[in-house]
Design an enzyme around this catalytic site. Structure first.
Site, PDB file in Angstrom:
ATOM      1  N   VAL A 223       0.859  -1.088  -0.105  1.00  0.00           N
ATOM      2  CA  VAL A 223      -0.024  -0.084  -0.008  1.00  0.00           C
ATOM      3  C   VAL A 223       0.597   1.255   0.158  1.00  0.00           C
ATOM      4  O   VAL A 223       0.357   2.268   0.101  1.00  0.00           O
ATOM      5  CB  VAL A 223      -1.077  -0.059   1.270  1.00  0.00           C
ATOM      6  CG1 VAL A 223      -1.911  -1.121   1.025  1.00  0.00           C
ATOM      7  CG2 VAL A 223      -0.208   0.090   2.606  1.00  0.00           C
ATOM      8  N   ASP A 224       2.189   1.114   0.070  1.00  0.00           N
ATOM      9  CA  ASP A 224       3.208   2.205  -0.112  1.00  0.00           C
ATOM     10  C   ASP A 224       3.829   2.136  -1.437  1.00  0.00           C
ATOM     11  O   ASP A 224       3.140   1.536  -2.443  1.00  0.00           O
ATOM     12  CB  ASP A 224       3.886   2.025   0.866  1.00  0.00           C
ATOM     13  CG  ASP A 224       4.802   0.808   0.870  1.00  0.00           C
ATOM     14  OD1 ASP A 224       4.592   0.080   0.086  1.00  0.00           O
ATOM     15  OD2 ASP A 224       5.663   0.489   1.891  1.00  0.00           O
ATOM     16  N   ASP A 225       4.687   3.322  -1.626  1.00  0.00           N
ATOM     17  CA  ASP A 225       5.404   3.250  -3.074  1.00  0.00           C
ATOM     18  C   ASP A 225       6.121   2.522  -3.110  1.00  0.00           C
ATOM     19  O   ASP A 225       7.329   2.612  -3.895  1.00  0.00           O
ATOM     20  CB  ASP A 225       5.603   4.877  -3.166  1.00  0.00           C
ATOM     21  CG  ASP A 225       4.551   5.571  -2.990  1.00  0.00           C
ATOM     22  OD1 ASP A 225       3.747   5.361  -3.607  1.00  0.00           O
ATOM     23  OD2 ASP A 225       5.004   6.730  -2.319  1.00  0.00           O
TER      24      ASP A 225
END
Ligand code: 6R9
Length: 677
Positions: free
Chosen positions: A546-548
């Site tokens: 869910v992060d980059d």
């Protein structure tokens, strides 16, 4: 094992991307369960209950099976995972003195297993192979350990290892561990610049590499890459005095290898001259064992630091239970030691259990798509652990590459690196495993050191695509965006409550970044960076980052790293990178690129942008698609709206959402118009 369709009475909520597939239970066979370490859900529940109610008692009992020069003190563990209560800190078995190399080798030899094969090595080219028994492996490790000591490498010193999957790679890791040096293995697919960055960060006493390696039909000149990296690191004031180079003669012989006199030393010229025994450096359980760099949301790779005692106990235990390992198993993990899977489940976990371990140098589809099964039959492999991307790529080649081999030795299969989609799971289960081998879909991370959520084969029904239930001692929680813990069937962010023995202790040289990256988003928990659903049976379904961070073929790549490589190109002024679904790789890299004023798009420029990423990071990070972007969608405060870019990249144009808050909403139309150019 049989698969039963429970879709009528058991409608499970599926993770994103799996929504159209029916979920079936796969029930372990009675014969398998009967012989398994954990034979039922009830037995698991008892052990799991004890592990979370009394972690100190549970893990102490297991730790006592290892050799400790001095027993750990009390309390068995201390931790603070709540940033609101001060510094994050985790310790297990503090005060205990041990050595992981001793526990992998000497302990197994002393138990009478000296003549058992530790490593069965299979070269890239058919017909090239070699073996090492535990006794032979110890001798090789000691010679290298003695050499390292002779050049002044000692406890706490960093050693960079840039080697392919030769036997010398686990030998080098174990030699460092034996003398208390901290190894940092850099995957031999990283570029010179990435290697230099890691050298500058951890300032090793020595770099260990080899002349070259063959992967498939291709030769990769590793020593040339190291030369380049050492020149770059010297420009950054980190000068390396010794580059120990193994002559991998099947790929490139001595005479053909470029050489820097005084700095470069041939492994074969020095190491065999040293004694085959070497005293062990007894280290504290909390002394560092290794550093492994991994990608995060920001540009600079993070040096994940693992310590000795907890990591040792945990990797050994997870290996034993998640694969239902027994002494007569022959085990093969296809991962490279350059990644965490190779650390915990090629080198340490298996050897701590006294297992016979296959180490494969080559490419799994060379000379053809049947190579894996050829190796399985050749060594009579019983536990086969791989990544979904390999399963999907072999699935494409057709069943006959599998079915022409017997594979009857297989009894447990494993998967790691990314969510395994149910159709790949079923193919792996039905075609590769002939419907009789449970699949351990192990969810974990570089940071966690060992398996966190994983089936225990034989103990409970599996569901294709779910990593199922937590390992002993692991307390996963799913929280909403406010950090509120969700109960029962739910969907949210995956966190972990409390520590487990192999949790990473810090990011090398940057404890503050450790705290902000992992412990600040949801105070009180370790935040994994993954999205997750829990179904009504309590099974966990990982849905991806869910992060980059993008997960390409199971390799973690930070979008920021790729972006900074792209903008280093003189003709690129801005870049935004997102992940898109990819049939084989899981995720592909999609780059939106804005060019300098007056520069026009061309095929040549596209290639040179991809080349800059290859040069700065490595071939595995090369973008799959370059999308020319006259402008990028940004908020009025200048933040790039990646959400919109992801939708454009995946051609989900009806899901663009509200674009009216953009500083310039017309850029979206321009990007859509250019999508197919
Ligand atoms: C071991 C390893 C970690 C990230 C992790 C997650 C993904 C790994 C998975 C999985 C679903 C699995 N991941 N195993 N997702 N199911 N069985 O791969 O470590 O390279 O640090 O990557 O990989 O997204 O957060 P690492």
């Amino acid at each position: 094992m049989k698969e039963i369709n429970c879709s009528n009475n058991n409608n499970i909520v599926l993770g994103e991307g799996f929504a159209s597939e029916e979920v079936n239970f796969v029930i372990p066979s009675h014969e398998f369960s009967k012989q398994a370490h954990v034979s039922s859900l009830q037995k698991y529940a008892e052990m799991y209950g004890k592990s979370v109610e009394d972690p100190a008692g549970f893990w102490s009992e297991i730790a006592s099976e290892f050799y400790w020069k001095q027993k750990w003190g009390q309390p068995v563990y201390t931790h603070n995972l709540d940033i609101r209560n001060g510094k994050i800190n985790i310790q297990w078995f503090k005060g205990g003195k041990t050595n992981i190399c001793y526990n992998c080798l000497d302990r197994n030899i002393n138990a009478g297993n000296g003549d058992k094969f530790a490593i069965l090595w299979e070269g890239n080219d058919l017909g090239r192979d070699a073996t090492l028994t535990y006794t032979q492996l110890l001798a090789r490790v000691c010679q290298l350990a003695n050499y390292l000591k002779s050049i002044g490498v000692g406890k706490g010193d960093a050693v960079i290892i840039y080697l392919p999957m030769l036997m010398e790679l686990p030998i080098a890791m174990l030699a460092c561990a034996r003398i208390g040096a901290v190894h940092s293995v850099v995957f031999a697919g990283f570029s010179a610049e990435s290697l230099a960055q890691r050298i500058v960060d951890c300032k090793p006493k020595v770099v260990i590499t080899c002349s070259a390696v063959k992967r498939g039909a291709k030769t990769i000149f590793l020593k040339d890459i190291v030369d380049d990296a050492l020149t770059q690191s010297a420009q950054n004031s980190v000068k390396i005095d010794v580059c120990l180079t193994f002559e991998n003669e099947s790929a490139l012989q001595k005479q053909m290898t470029k050489w820097v006199e005084g700095r470069d030393i041939w492994w074969q010229d020095v190491v065999p001259k040293y004694p085959v025994t070497c005293d062990v450096e007894w280290v504290d359980a909390e002394d560092p064992l290794f550093l492994l760099y991994t990608s995060g949301s920001t540009g600079k790779p993070k040096g994940v630091l693992h310590t000795t005692g907890g990591y040792m106990v945990y990797t050994a235990t997870t290996f034993k239970y998640a694969f239902d390992y027994k002494p007569k198993d022959i085990y093969w993990c296809t991962a490279d030691c350059g990644w965490i899977t190779g650390h915990s489940y090629v080198t340490y976990g298996p050897l701590l259990n006294g297992a016979t371990n296959v180490v494969f140098e080559g490419a799994p589809n060379y000379p053809d798509a049947g190579r894996c099964w050829d190796i399985v039959d050749k060594y009579k492999i019983s536990i086969f652990y791989t990544a979904p991307t390999l399963v999907r790529s072999l699935m494409r080649e057709g069943d006959e590459h599998v079915t022409r081999y017997s594979r009857k030795s297989l009894r447990v299969l494993g998967s790691v690196g990314e969510p395994i989609n149910p159709s790949a799971w079923r193919w792996f289960f039905n075609v590769v495993g002939d419907g009789k081998c449970p699949i351990s879909d192990t969810w974990w991370q570089t940071e966690t050191g060992g398996f966190m959520i994983t089936p225990m084969p034989g103990a409970w029904p599996q569901k294709p695509g779910s990593a199922t239930l937590p390992f002993f001692g692991v307390q996963p929680v799913i929280v909403d965006e406010k950090g509120v813990e969700l109960e029962g069937e739910c969907s949210g962010y995956l966190c972990v409550k409390n520590s487990w023995p192999s949790a990473f202790r810090t990011l090398y040289g940057d404890h503050e970044r450790y705290e902000t990256t992992y412990f600040s988003a949801f105070p009180g928990y370790y935040f994994t960076g993954d999205g997750c659903n829990r179904d009504k049976d309590g099974y966990y379904w990982l849905t991806g980052r869910v992060d980059d961070v993008i997960n390409v073929s199971g390799h973690r790549i930070g979008t920021a790293e790729v972006e900074s490589a792209l903008v280093s190109h003189p003709q690129c002024v801005e870049a935004a990178v997102v992940g898109v679904e990819h049939d084989v790789k899981g995720q592909g890299i999609y780059a939106f690129v804005t060019l300098a004023e007056g520069v026009s798009y061309s095929e040549e420029l596209r290639k040179s942008l991809i080349k800059v990423v290859r040069d700065k990071i490595g071939g595995f990070a090369a973008p799959d698609k370059i999308h020319w972007a006259p402008g990028l969608p940004k908020t009025r405060s200048g933040k790039i709206m990646r959400r919109i870019l992801r939708k454009i990249a995946s051609n989900s144009l009806d899901e663009l959402g509200d674009t009216s808050t953009l500083a310039d909403p017309t850029v979206v139309d321009q990007l859509i118009a250019l999508a197919h150019s």
